[in-house]
Design a protein around this motif. Structure first.
Motif, short mmCIF file in Angstrom:
data_model
loop_
_atom_site.label_atom_id
_atom_site.label_comp_id
_atom_site.label_asym_id
_atom_site.label_seq_id
_atom_site.Cartn_x
_atom_site.Cartn_y
_atom_site.Cartn_z
N ALA A 1 0.82 -1.20 0.00
CA ALA A 1 0.00 0.00 0.00
C ALA A 1 0.84 1.24 0.00
O ALA A 1 1.03 1.89 1.00
N VAL A 2 1.38 1.57 -1.11
CA VAL A 2 2.23 2.74 -1.25
C VAL A 2 1.53 3.77 -2.10
O VAL A 2 1.18 3.50 -3.24
N ALA A 3 1.34 4.94 -1.54
CA ALA A 3 0.65 5.98 -2.29
C ALA A 3 1.58 6.62 -3.31
O ALA A 3 2.78 6.65 -3.14
N GLN A 4 0.97 7.18 -4.37
CA GLN A 4 1.74 7.93 -5.35
C GLN A 4 1.57 9.39 -5.07
O GLN A 4 0.47 9.86 -4.83
N ALA A 5 2.66 10.10 -5.12
CA ALA A 5 2.57 11.55 -4.95
C ALA A 5 2.02 12.17 -6.23
O ALA A 5 2.41 11.80 -7.32
N TRP B 1 7.71 -0.19 8.10
CA TRP B 1 7.85 1.17 8.64
C TRP B 1 8.19 2.15 7.52
O TRP B 1 7.63 3.26 7.46
N ILE B 2 9.09 1.75 6.65
CA ILE B 2 9.50 2.63 5.55
C ILE B 2 8.33 2.93 4.63
O ILE B 2 8.11 4.08 4.22
N VAL B 3 7.53 1.92 4.31
CA VAL B 3 6.37 2.12 3.44
C VAL B 3 5.35 3.04 4.11
O VAL B 3 4.86 4.01 3.51
N ASN B 4 5.03 2.77 5.36
CA ASN B 4 4.02 3.56 6.06
C ASN B 4 4.44 5.02 6.18
O ASN B 4 3.63 5.94 6.01
N ASN B 5 5.71 5.25 6.48
CA ASN B 5 6.18 6.62 6.66
C ASN B 5 6.37 7.34 5.33
O ASN B 5 6.24 8.56 5.26
N TYR B 6 6.64 6.58 4.29
CA TYR B 6 6.65 7.20 2.96
C TYR B 6 5.26 7.72 2.62
O TYR B 6 5.09 8.85 2.12
N ASN B 7 4.25 6.92 2.90
CA ASN B 7 2.87 7.34 2.64
C ASN B 7 2.54 8.62 3.41
O ASN B 7 1.85 9.51 2.91
N MET B 8 3.03 8.71 4.64
CA MET B 8 2.80 9.91 5.43
C MET B 8 3.49 11.12 4.80
O MET B 8 2.95 12.23 4.76
N MET B 9 4.71 10.90 4.30
CA MET B 9 5.44 11.98 3.63
C MET B 9 4.71 12.45 2.37
O MET B 9 4.70 13.64 2.05
N VAL B 10 4.10 11.52 1.65
CA VAL B 10 3.34 11.88 0.47
C VAL B 10 2.21 12.84 0.86
O VAL B 10 2.02 13.89 0.24
#
Length: 317
Positions: free
Chosen positions: A23-27, A297-306
């Motif tokens: 579940a990785v969001a796209q910016a 953790w990396i995936v979840n926090n990437y989504n937050m950064m997006v």
């Protein structure tokens, strides 16, 4: 679909290019708050189209998460039997994507014409519309515990319909992810150059630069289908991301008091990437050997950064 030892839900859907399940969001790209010069008109049109497709992809991630929820407690080959320990998990309810589908469909025939991507988006929408009603029926069925009344007759029927529909949807997702990843790489660089031309290496430029490099890191992350990371390629993208963070730090030093919203999160993310790389080095790149939690953790926090970057990009500067 899950990798044993913990590489599950979070590594499921995008990695815009990585396979079903992360579940990785796209910016989305943010059109400039200023009026774009005439020579940027085509770029802004391309960004608008890309954003419409990206918004649809991000919103429909929920279907992948819901399917993974279902697969976490049922044997997908056999279907539900009523003996499952966690049958009460059911499925996640889906989001309303009526607006996203309508907008994406409007862009199918708009400039710039992107034959492969446009066709893939159309196929993706069709596959989603076939799967979504089935997931909704199943979500209600298990949430209301209707299986207690019919001895799972409806559950078994829905399973037989959902499996091929989900397989089709996930396959279309993989195809679209790959096409959009390649297209967005070029578009991101054009947008970054355009922002720099208009504003210099402004706050907006810094945010976009960090997120473009973060996206490159995500493209090297493991998936359930490819759990072994190419460490050389991964570390190269981490080095590029670190350079973007140093550029961000220099901007902040020259502009004290400027809030970029993502700076703290982005810095912590870099530290975690380096920890992750060290663990992968010890396991010859295999995320299943002790690094799955870090990957999540990396995936979840990437989504937050997006999410933070998109909010920051909309703020006036």
């Amino acid at each position: 679909m899950t990798i044993q030892n913990g590489l599950c839900g979070a590594l499921s859907a995008v990695l815009l290019a990585v396979a079903p399940g992360a579940a990785v969001a796209q910016a989305t790209a943010a059109p400039s708050a200023r009026t774009a010069p005439a020579q940027d008109a085509e770029l802004q049109t391309a960004i608008a189209k890309s954003n419409a497709y990206t918004a649809l992809m991000n919103r429909t991630l929920r279907a992948i998460q819901s399917w993974e929820r279902y697969g976490s407690w049922v044997d997908l080959k056999k279907g539900p039997t009523g003996k499952e320990r966690y049958i009460g998990y059911g499925l996640y309810s889906l989001y309303d994507v009526t607006g996203e589908i309508r907008k994406a469909e409007e862009f199918l025939t708009r400039e710039p014409k992107l034959p492969a991507i446009d066709a893939s988006v159309a196929a993706y929408i069709k596959a989603y519309q076939e799967l979504a009603p089935l997931i909704t029926r199943a979500e209600r069925y298990y949430d209301r515990k209707d299986y207690r009344d019919d001895n799972l007759a409806e559950g078994q029927k829905l399973h037989g319909l959902m499996v091929p529909a989900a397989q089709s949807f996930l396959a279309e997702r993989v195809r679209l992810d790959a096409l959009m990843r390649d297209y967005k790489k070029g578009l991101d660089q054009r947008e970054l150059a355009s922002v720099e031309q208009r504003e210099g290496r402004s706050a907006r430029w810094q945010i976009r630069n960090v997120m473009i490099n973060a996206r490159s890191v995500m493209d090297q992350m493991p998936s359930n289908e490819k759990p072994i990371v190419d460490l050389k390629a991964f570390n190269a993208t981490v080095a590029d991301y670190a350079a973007a963070i140093r550029e961000l730090d220099a901007f902040k030093d020259k502009n004290p008091g400027t809030s970029l919203m993502i700076d703290s999160q982005a810095g912590s993310w870099l530290g975690k990437l380096r920890d992750f790389s060290d663990k992968l080095a010890k396991s010859k790149g295999d995320v299943r050997r002790g690094a799955a939690n870090d990957a999540n953790w990396i995936v979840n926090n990437y989504n937050m950064m997006v999410s933070l970057s998109e909010t920051a990009a909309r703020m006036p500067r």
